[in-house]
Scaffold this motif. Structure first.
Motif, PDB file in Angstrom:
ATOM      1  N   GLN A   9       0.394  -1.100   0.286  1.00 17.00           N
ATOM      2  CA  GLN A   9       0.186   0.310  -0.113  1.00 17.00           C
ATOM      3  C   GLN A   9       0.748   1.181   0.326  1.00 17.00           C
ATOM      4  OE1 GLN A   9      -3.479   0.657  -0.005  1.00 17.00           O
ATOM      5  NE2 GLN A   9      -3.366  -1.594  -0.516  1.00 17.00           N
ATOM      6  N   ASP A  68      -2.359  -3.076  -9.077  1.00 25.85           N
ATOM      7  CA  ASP A  68      -3.923  -3.522  -9.172  1.00 25.85           C
ATOM      8  C   ASP A  68      -4.656  -2.737  -9.643  1.00 25.85           C
ATOM      9  OD1 ASP A  68      -5.705  -3.814  -7.184  1.00 25.85           O
ATOM     10  OD2 ASP A  68      -5.266  -2.930  -5.559  1.00 25.85           O
ATOM     11  N   ARG A 113      -7.421  -0.806  -8.786  1.00 28.51           N
ATOM     12  CA  ARG A 113      -7.974   0.532  -7.747  1.00 28.51           C
ATOM     13  C   ARG A 113      -8.071   1.736  -8.296  1.00 28.51           C
ATOM     14  NH1 ARG A 113      -3.991   1.352  -3.278  1.00 28.51           N
ATOM     15  NH2 ARG A 113      -3.678   3.530  -2.869  1.00 28.51           N
ATOM     16  N   GLU A 114      -8.688   2.077  -7.828  1.00 29.35           N
ATOM     17  CA  GLU A 114     -10.073   3.574  -8.888  1.00 29.35           C
ATOM     18  C   GLU A 114      -9.146   4.754  -8.740  1.00 29.35           C
ATOM     19  OE1 GLU A 114     -13.931   5.346  -8.669  1.00 29.35           O
ATOM     20  OE2 GLU A 114     -13.665   3.636  -7.423  1.00 29.35           O
ATOM     21  N   SER A 115      -8.156   4.677  -7.726  1.00 30.33           N
ATOM     22  CA  SER A 115      -7.290   5.896  -7.493  1.00 30.33           C
ATOM     23  C   SER A 115      -6.616   5.621  -8.409  1.00 30.33           C
ATOM     24  CB  SER A 115      -7.208   5.627  -6.273  1.00 30.33           C
ATOM     25  OG  SER A 115      -6.072   4.981  -5.245  1.00 30.33           O
ATOM     26  N   ALA A 116      -5.957   4.607  -8.666  1.00 30.15           N
ATOM     27  CA  ALA A 116      -4.678   4.636  -9.980  1.00 30.15           C
ATOM     28  C   ALA A 116      -5.611   5.214 -11.177  1.00 30.15           C
ATOM     29  CB  ALA A 116      -4.385   2.832  -9.548  1.00 30.15           C
ATOM     30  N   LEU A 154       2.065   1.790  -3.415  1.00 26.80           N
ATOM     31  CA  LEU A 154       1.284   2.228  -4.164  1.00 26.80           C
ATOM     32  C   LEU A 154       1.148   3.825  -4.396  1.00 26.80           C
ATOM     33  CD1 LEU A 154      -1.081  -1.035  -4.922  1.00 26.80           C
ATOM     34  CD2 LEU A 154       0.834   0.090  -6.197  1.00 26.80           C
ATOM     35  N   HIS A 155       0.349   4.149  -3.053  1.00 30.29           N
ATOM     36  CA  HIS A 155       0.755   5.635  -2.517  1.00 30.29           C
ATOM     37  C   HIS A 155       1.508   6.689  -3.326  1.00 30.29           C
ATOM     38  CE1 HIS A 155      -2.648   4.260  -0.055  1.00 30.29           C
ATOM     39  NE2 HIS A 155      -3.850   5.522   0.046  1.00 30.29           N
ATOM     40  N   GLU A 192       1.468   6.653  -6.970  1.00 30.90           N
ATOM     41  CA  GLU A 192       0.118   8.092  -7.072  1.00 30.90           C
ATOM     42  C   GLU A 192       0.535   9.433  -6.507  1.00 30.90           C
ATOM     43  OE1 GLU A 192      -3.796   5.073  -7.056  1.00 30.90           O
ATOM     44  OE2 GLU A 192      -2.910   6.070  -5.128  1.00 30.90           O
TER      45      GLU A 192
END
Length: 289
Positions: free
Chosen positions: A188, A221, A224-227, A191-192, A195
């Protein structure tokens, strides 16, 4: 008086010899060691640099040269690298949960001995606590420190944006239960960070690097909607409306197929003023033609 002074000097020198290479005394451990490592002598060269690498797989290097450790010893080093100083009983219970306490503690002693056979004094004890030598470098700890700095408001250098991104997941070929929480935490965090890097590079006008960072998250991922939003923001900032619409429709199709839902309003709002029908014919229209 002269004899007294000389005796004190000898006692001080002996005390220094009994101090561990990492700067912490552990007289009982060194007296009982059987790894054959010589005690520190005056003028002896400083301890070699040891690095523990956990991203992408387990490795230990001494001055850049890889050193082999048996499986049980690897897990001991990895657990200490992730958790830091830990009580003997907690270590033994975590590494050998299916074994009774006495046998687990015996296995722990064997694992410590094997580690220090391969890399002298890498694992040290202070009372009932076990830890890696304080001078040991751990890639995961450095990654966490850099990541926290970036997420805490640090800026990214466009020329070297990928330098702080680990090359792979935490010990991907290990299936130990105690790794689950650490592995997810680091995933996590990674990934953050990616982004955030994508957002910063987009603001800097480095759209190629920004989209690469965003797509790296999406590849890791796909749900992952934020991606997906990160990808959309880069396309829109660069003025690639058709690319943004295709990316959005791909997100819609994926979420409908895999989750049975549509993207959230936060994602849909990014393209609210650019309806998909303006650039993509409806299936009914295609069928009619």
């Amino acid at each position: 008086m002269e004899g007294t002074g000389r005796g004190e000097a000898v006692a001080q020198w002996e005390g220094k010899k009994m101090t561990g290479a990492c700067g912490r005394a552990d007289i009982s451990r060194q007296q009982g060691t059987s790894d054959g490592a010589a005690r520190r002598r005056p003028g002896e060269r400083a301890r070699q640099r040891v690095t523990v690498i956990l991203s992408g797989g387990f490795r230990v290097t001494v001055e850049g040269r890889e050193t082999e450790l048996p499986g049980g010893a690897q897990r001991l080093v990895a657990l200490l690298a992730l958790r830091g100083r830990t009580a003997r009983s907690a270590l033994a219970g975590t590494l050998w949960p299916e074994t009774d306490e006495q046998r687990a503690l015996a296995r722990l002693r064997t694992a410590i001995w094997r580690v220090n056979q391969a890399v002298p004094r890498l694992v040290e004890s202070v009372g009932d606590q076990i830890d890696l030598c304080a001078h040991t470098a751990v890639d995961v700890r450095e990654q966490i420190e850099r990541s926290m700095g970036l997420l805490g408001g640090g800026t990214v250098n466009a020329a070297s944006w990928a330098a702080g991104i680990p090359p792979g997941d935490l010990l991907p070929d290990w299936y130990d239960e105690w790794l689950i929480g650490d592995r997810e935490r680091l995933r996590q965090l990674r990934l953050h960070v990616l982004e955030d890097i994508s957002s910063q590079l987009c603001e800097q006008g480095r759209f190629g690097l920004a989209i690469d960072a965003a797509l790296t998250v999406l590849r890791a991922d796909a749900l992952r909607e934020s991606a997906h939003r990160a990808v959309l923001r880069v396309h829109l900032a660069e003025g690639n409306l058709a690319e943004a619409r295709r990316a959005y429709q791909s997100c819609v199709d994926l979420f409908q197929r895999e989750l049975g839902v549509r993207p959230s309003p936060a994602t849909s709002a990014l393209l609210a003023s650019y309806p998909l029908s303006a650039t993509r014919p409806r299936e009914s229209s295609l069928a009619a033609s």
